[in-house]
Design an enzyme around this catalytic site. Sequence first.
Site, mmCIF file in Angstrom:
data_model
loop_
_atom_site.group_PDB
_atom_site.id
_atom_site.type_symbol
_atom_site.label_atom_id
_atom_site.label_comp_id
_atom_site.label_asym_id
_atom_site.label_seq_id
_atom_site.Cartn_x
_atom_site.Cartn_y
_atom_site.Cartn_z
ATOM 1 N N TYR A 59 90.325 -16.503 5.429
ATOM 2 C CA TYR A 59 89.010 -16.931 4.983
ATOM 3 C C TYR A 59 88.454 -17.929 6.001
ATOM 4 O O TYR A 59 88.655 -19.142 5.894
ATOM 5 C CB TYR A 59 89.079 -17.616 3.616
ATOM 6 C CG TYR A 59 89.351 -16.729 2.428
ATOM 7 C CD1 TYR A 59 89.358 -15.349 2.528
ATOM 8 C CD2 TYR A 59 89.596 -17.288 1.177
ATOM 9 C CE1 TYR A 59 89.614 -14.544 1.427
ATOM 10 C CE2 TYR A 59 89.843 -16.497 0.064
ATOM 11 C CZ TYR A 59 89.853 -15.124 0.196
ATOM 12 O OH TYR A 59 90.106 -14.342 -0.911
ATOM 13 N N PHE A 212 85.787 -11.084 -6.987
ATOM 14 C CA PHE A 212 84.419 -10.627 -7.288
ATOM 15 C C PHE A 212 84.112 -10.723 -8.787
ATOM 16 O O PHE A 212 83.607 -9.773 -9.399
ATOM 17 C CB PHE A 212 84.186 -9.192 -6.809
ATOM 18 C CG PHE A 212 84.177 -9.022 -5.312
ATOM 19 C CD1 PHE A 212 84.008 -10.111 -4.468
ATOM 20 C CD2 PHE A 212 84.329 -7.769 -4.746
ATOM 21 C CE1 PHE A 212 84.005 -9.953 -3.086
ATOM 22 C CE2 PHE A 212 84.320 -7.598 -3.370
ATOM 23 C CZ PHE A 212 84.151 -8.694 -2.533
ATOM 24 N N PRO A 213 84.401 -11.858 -9.434
ATOM 25 C CA PRO A 213 84.111 -11.970 -10.872
ATOM 26 C C PRO A 213 82.613 -11.944 -11.173
ATOM 27 O O PRO A 213 82.225 -11.701 -12.318
ATOM 28 C CB PRO A 213 84.724 -13.317 -11.253
ATOM 29 C CG PRO A 213 84.688 -14.117 -9.985
ATOM 30 C CD PRO A 213 84.962 -13.118 -8.891
ATOM 31 N N GLY A 215 80.564 -9.856 -9.562
ATOM 32 C CA GLY A 215 80.043 -8.546 -9.197
ATOM 33 C C GLY A 215 80.256 -8.124 -7.767
ATOM 34 O O GLY A 215 80.085 -6.961 -7.441
ATOM 35 N N GLY A 216 80.572 -9.038 -6.862
ATOM 36 C CA GLY A 216 80.820 -8.637 -5.477
ATOM 37 C C GLY A 216 79.787 -9.184 -4.533
ATOM 38 O O GLY A 216 79.573 -10.392 -4.441
#
Length: 284
Positions: A59, A212-213, A215-216
């Site tokens: 990251y 992606f809680p 939606g992404g």
Amino acid sequence: MTRHFDLGGDLRISRMGFGAMRLPASTRGGPANDRDTGIKILQRAVELGVDHIDTAAFYYYQGGPAANEMIRAALAPYPPGLVVATKVGPYRGPGDPFPSGQVPASELRAEVERNLTELGLDRLDLVYLRPGGLEAPSDEPVGERFAVLAGLREEGLIRHLGLSHVSLAQLEEARGIAPVAAVQNRFDVTRPQDAELLAACERDHIAYAPYFPLGGFGIPDDARVNAIAARHGATVPQVLLAGLLALSPVMLAIPGTGSPAHLEENLAAADLALAPEDLAALKR
């Protein structure tokens, strides 16, 4: 709704955590976020009760900040009870904007040691093995690489093991080698496509922490969610997060952001109580 979960049976954490993926850059194409702002976001998250931070050495933004470095700068020496989870497996070479392959089993120790060094830790609380990219999980064997992490756990470099972006078959294969404390698959309340694996986690008290809680690569425009948000005077992200937490007692939410305002908005979702009719609508 219980607010906590006992990760691996011995680490009590809040079910609302923080994901560090968006600290270096808020979108996949950049630009880089401000490092000092990221540090302030992390410190504020802990002030607000976050005790579970999800990160990875890959990251980072080219020429910009890295999530692990910001976490260490913001929070070390780490407060008691703070759980830092990381992931290994994807390969990101020099100049690669995103991970472009998989690290072989022979190099996983080096990846674990890299995370230890970058975070300034002697032991990692939770390490996920992540096979594959963003395509649907396959049933390719994970045993050889998971066994390497199991060995590092026996050495004391890792406390608990997890799996990310896996199928039910891969979870069962790994559990034949060593205990699995957490799974991190793609899931949000508008696309609950991982129901069978989630049920297995519920049965065996394995944490399920969706990536992606929200939606992404964009907040979903879902009529059900929009209507619930309007009824409660809440935001769509808050409904998405509250819906996750209400869906299962093993669910952990790890939303990430590069915005201080969005941090406060996301964490407030833990206090949003959805009505039974709201939950019923989300399950349709």
